[in-house]
Design a protein around this motif. Structure first.
Motif, short mmCIF file in Angstrom:
data_model
loop_
_atom_site.label_atom_id
_atom_site.label_comp_id
_atom_site.label_asym_id
_atom_site.label_seq_id
_atom_site.Cartn_x
_atom_site.Cartn_y
_atom_site.Cartn_z
N THR A 41 0.85 -1.18 0.00
CA THR A 41 0.00 0.00 0.00
C THR A 41 0.88 1.24 0.00
N GLN A 42 0.30 2.39 -0.24
CA GLN A 42 1.07 3.62 -0.20
C GLN A 42 1.47 3.93 1.24
N VAL A 50 3.82 1.63 -4.16
CA VAL A 50 3.29 0.93 -2.98
C VAL A 50 4.42 0.18 -2.29
N ARG A 51 4.22 -0.01 -0.97
CA ARG A 51 5.27 -0.62 -0.16
C ARG A 51 4.66 -1.49 0.93
N ALA A 52 5.51 -2.36 1.49
CA ALA A 52 5.14 -3.17 2.64
C ALA A 52 6.42 -3.58 3.36
N PRO A 53 6.38 -3.69 4.69
CA PRO A 53 7.58 -4.09 5.43
C PRO A 53 8.04 -5.50 5.06
N VAL A 54 9.35 -5.69 5.08
CA VAL A 54 9.96 -7.00 4.87
C VAL A 54 10.30 -7.59 6.24
N GLY A 55 10.17 -8.89 6.38
CA GLY A 55 10.42 -9.53 7.66
C GLY A 55 11.87 -9.45 8.10
N GLU A 56 12.08 -9.63 9.40
CA GLU A 56 13.42 -9.54 9.98
C GLU A 56 14.36 -10.62 9.45
N THR A 91 4.77 2.54 -9.13
CA THR A 91 3.53 2.42 -9.90
C THR A 91 3.01 3.76 -10.41
N SER A 92 3.52 4.87 -9.91
CA SER A 92 2.93 6.17 -10.23
C SER A 92 3.19 6.57 -11.67
N ALA A 93 2.16 7.06 -12.34
CA ALA A 93 2.31 7.57 -13.70
C ALA A 93 3.13 8.85 -13.67
N PRO A 94 3.93 9.11 -14.70
CA PRO A 94 4.80 10.29 -14.69
C PRO A 94 4.06 11.60 -14.45
N GLU A 95 2.87 11.73 -15.01
CA GLU A 95 2.14 13.00 -14.89
C GLU A 95 1.58 13.24 -13.49
N ASN A 209 1.30 -2.46 -11.52
CA ASN A 209 1.18 -2.67 -10.07
C ASN A 209 1.04 -4.17 -9.83
N ASP A 210 2.16 -4.87 -10.05
CA ASP A 210 2.12 -6.33 -10.01
C ASP A 210 3.50 -6.84 -9.60
N VAL A 211 3.53 -7.70 -8.60
CA VAL A 211 4.80 -8.22 -8.10
C VAL A 211 5.55 -8.99 -9.18
N ALA A 212 4.84 -9.78 -9.97
CA ALA A 212 5.50 -10.66 -10.94
C ALA A 212 6.05 -9.90 -12.13
#
Length: 225
Positions: A41-42, A50-56, A91-95, A209-212
């Motif tokens: 999420t943002q 978008v981002r999410a924490p990575v585990g320790e 993911t953000s569009a340039p404009e 907006n896709d991990v793969a």
């Protein structure tokens, strides 16, 4: 799993070291799988995606490699700590980019701060670029330069106007590119947080907006002494 391959390049007039580490993580495919399950999420207003924490466990796995580079390249001998590590997909569009997102930036002015970008896309969505601020000639912005840099940047914007919407694809009236690290799957780039930089994203390519299929990285921010 191939052994990590470490190389060091120096950029710009200040000769700042940039460390490139191939085969960075022991199991990069597992990291991609974790990102698929993460609640991306943002987070905040600066990162264009978008981002999410990575585990320790990730930090523990790569810490010895990063600590070695911090010691041998940057001279930090005593301590290394991960302040945070984040799955990130641009993911953000340039404009839609805000003014700070349309210029090179630093992550921190404090001494002893390092940043790592770990590329986890097989496609070439762009690596990391480094810059010199033209009117000051500075490439790193530490605590002693920060106020002067901000004042000079404000003057630049009054003279030249704001940059057009879009990601930074090279030299601009305000900044000169001094180096670039191209991406590769499971490659990481390590540099001081005070070094001016940006993601090397091409404006002509829509960002999924896709991990793969998107520009998946892990951004880590560290404190060393």
């Amino acid at each position: 799993m191939s052994d990590p391959q470490v190389s060091v390049k120096r950029v710009g007039r200040e000769g700042e070291p940039v460390v490139v580490i191939d085969n960075f993580a022991p199991d990069p495919d597992q990291l991609v799988a974790q990102a698929t399950d993460a609640a991306l999420t943002q987070l905040g207003t600066f990162y264009p995606g978008v981002r999410a924490p990575v585990g320790e466990a990730y930090c523990a796995a790569v810490a010895p490699l990063v600590a070695g580079a911090a010691r041998h390249v940057f001279g930090f001998q005593e301590r290394l700590a991960f302040d945070r590590a984040l799955f990130s997909i641009a993911t953000s569009a340039p404009e839609t980019l805000s003014l700070p997102q349309r210029m090179p930036h630093i992550d921190d002015v404090a001494l002893g701060k390092l940043a790592v970008v770990h590329y986890l896309s097989h496609a070439n969505w762009g690596g990391t670029r480094f810059f010199r601020h033209r009117s000051t000639g500075w490439e790193t912005i530490g605590p002693d330069r920060h106020r002067t840099y901000l004042d000079a940047l404000a003057t630049d914007l009054r003279i030249h106007g704001e940059p057009a919407p879009g990601y930074i694809e090279g030299d601009t009236p305000l900044f000169e590119m001094i180096g670039e690290v191209p991406p590769a799957f499971n490659r990481a780039v390590l540099y001081r947080s005070s070094l001016l930089h940006c993601a090397a994203i091409r404006n002509a390519l829509p960002l999924p907006n896709d991990v793969a299929t998107g520009r998946l990285t892990i951004a880590s921010f560290l404190t060393a002494s």
